[in-house]
Enzyme design. Structure first.
Site, short mmCIF file in Angstrom:
data_model
loop_
_atom_site.label_atom_id
_atom_site.label_comp_id
_atom_site.label_asym_id
_atom_site.label_seq_id
_atom_site.Cartn_x
_atom_site.Cartn_y
_atom_site.Cartn_z
N CYS A 113 44.32 42.83 33.89
CA CYS A 113 44.42 42.76 35.32
C CYS A 113 46.05 42.80 35.19
O CYS A 113 46.23 43.03 36.42
CB CYS A 113 43.70 41.70 35.74
SG CYS A 113 41.81 41.77 35.54
N HIS A 239 46.67 40.04 42.71
CA HIS A 239 45.48 40.78 41.92
C HIS A 239 44.34 40.20 42.44
O HIS A 239 44.00 39.13 42.71
CB HIS A 239 45.59 40.20 40.68
CG HIS A 239 44.27 40.75 39.96
ND1 HIS A 239 43.79 42.00 39.82
CD2 HIS A 239 43.46 40.00 39.03
CE1 HIS A 239 42.88 42.08 39.16
NE2 HIS A 239 42.43 40.84 38.64
N ASN A 269 36.90 43.46 41.72
CA ASN A 269 38.04 43.41 40.75
C ASN A 269 38.13 44.75 40.05
O ASN A 269 37.22 44.94 39.31
CB ASN A 269 37.61 42.33 39.86
CG ASN A 269 38.98 42.08 38.97
OD1 ASN A 269 40.05 42.81 38.84
ND2 ASN A 269 39.16 41.01 38.16
#
Ligand code: ACO
Length: 312
Positions: A113, A239, A269
């Site tokens: 990520c 994020h 996500n």
């Protein structure tokens, strides 16, 4: 030597998957997913749609926005952990799909990520070294390939999509990728990783604890490193892993929620694509305006974490 942003673009697959859709296939509820994560809907790529396909569409849109030809780009960097092929890289597949003819270098970075922050870090280094004129930086993920459908605690968390930005060399250090910081701790490997059969495995609560401290730490570190005061930041794009992590980070940093761009409710996500997708969304919606300063902290498997400061 600096750089400036000349184009951006994004791509989200047409098919959406809601919390109610998950209720039909596993023991979960919309209420649990919304309260624990803030997620409501995510986009799922078609079976035949690859990480490179999505990356190339986002890149083409960025090229059109920049008003340049694909061959004007002299380096491609792609952040991804979900590519279908071990090799060649997604970046060379994008180069071919864009019809580039000048043997421009192209490579991938794999930092989960935090991948897009690592990609921006590399791009900044190349500009600082004066080695490239125009760098295409893409984040593209098809995380649905890596979902363990028997594990409800991770299955509901991920989505697919891609985003791209093109930066051009500039004599000013005021714009574009202003600063980046990246960190990793391989001892955190067991908390979050992809298994040999390509399934995401995560200790959610442990990962959560790390995320709520390391992202604000990276944000504080980069502001000090760049000599930029918190009130000069126009937007924070954290994020997009979990709304609670975002709120906790904002709280620790003393940033009001009005300054935070949130897409986790709509995209879930998307790992390396998450920050650039949120940025594209903010710019397309006219929320983020030309000249504004963005702080982008990220955290992910590795463990990896870091932050980027970008003036759009
Ligand atoms: N539906 C209903 N119940 C569920 C679900 C679900 N989908 N998933 C888990 N539960 C249950 C669990 O079984 C558990 O039940 P129990 O108490 O009876 O045992 C309960 O809910 C609580 O589970 P926890 O895992 O403790 O829930 P938590 O509040 O920690 O939320 C979550 C889980 C959302 C995964 C959270 O821990 C999180 O967001 N972690 C961090 C994620 C992250 O930041 N990842 C980094 C980037 S990802 C990358 O790099 C690829």
């Amino acid at each position: 030597m600096g750089n400036r942003l000349i184009g951006y673009g994004s791509y989200l697959p047409e098919r959406t998957f809601t919390n109610a859709d998950f209720e039909k296939i596993m023991d979960t509820t919309d209420e649990w997913i919304v309260t624990r994560t803030g997620m409501k809907v995510r986009h799922f790529a078609r079976e035949d749609e690859t990480v490179a396909d999505m990356a190339a569409i986002a890149a083409q849109r960025a090229i059109e926005k920049a008003g340049i030809a694909a061959d004007d780009i002299d380096l491609i960097i792609v952040a991804s952990i979900s590519a279908e092929l071990d090799f060649p890289s997604v970046a060379v597949q994008v180069q071919s799909r864009l019809g580039m003819t000048k043997n421009q270098p192209a490579f991938d970075v794999r930092a989960a990520c935090t991948g897009y922050v690592y990609a921006l870090h590399a791009a900044r280094a190349f500009f600082t070294a004066g080695m490239h004129q125009r760098i295409l930086v893409i984040g593209s993920e098809k995380l649905t390939r890596m979902i363990d459908w028997t594990d409800r605690s991770t299955a509901v968390l991920f989505g697919d999509g891609a985003g791209a930005m093109i930066f051009e060399h500039s004599t000013s250090s005021y714009s574009g990728i202003i600063d980046t910081v990246v960190f990793s701790d391989g001892n955190g490997f067991g908390m979050l990783y992809g298994t040999p059969d390509h399934k995401i495995t995560m200790n959610g609560p442990e990962t959560y604890k790390k995320a709520v401290t390391l992202m604000p730490e990276a944000a504080t570190y980069i502001m000090e490193h760049a000599g930029i005061a918190a009130d000069s930041i126009d937007w924070i794009i954290p994020h997009q892993a979990n709304r609670r992590i975002i709120e906790s980070g904002a709280n620790r940093l003393g940033f009001p929620m009005e300054k935070i761009i949130i897409t986790v409710d709509q995209h879930a996500n998307t790992s390396g694509a998450s920050g650039v997708l949120a940025l594209s969304h903010g710019m397309d919606a006219g929320i983020i305006k030309h000249g504004q300063l963005i702080l982008y902290p990220a955290f992910g498997g590795g463990l990896t974490w870091g932050a980027a400061l970008v003036r759009v």
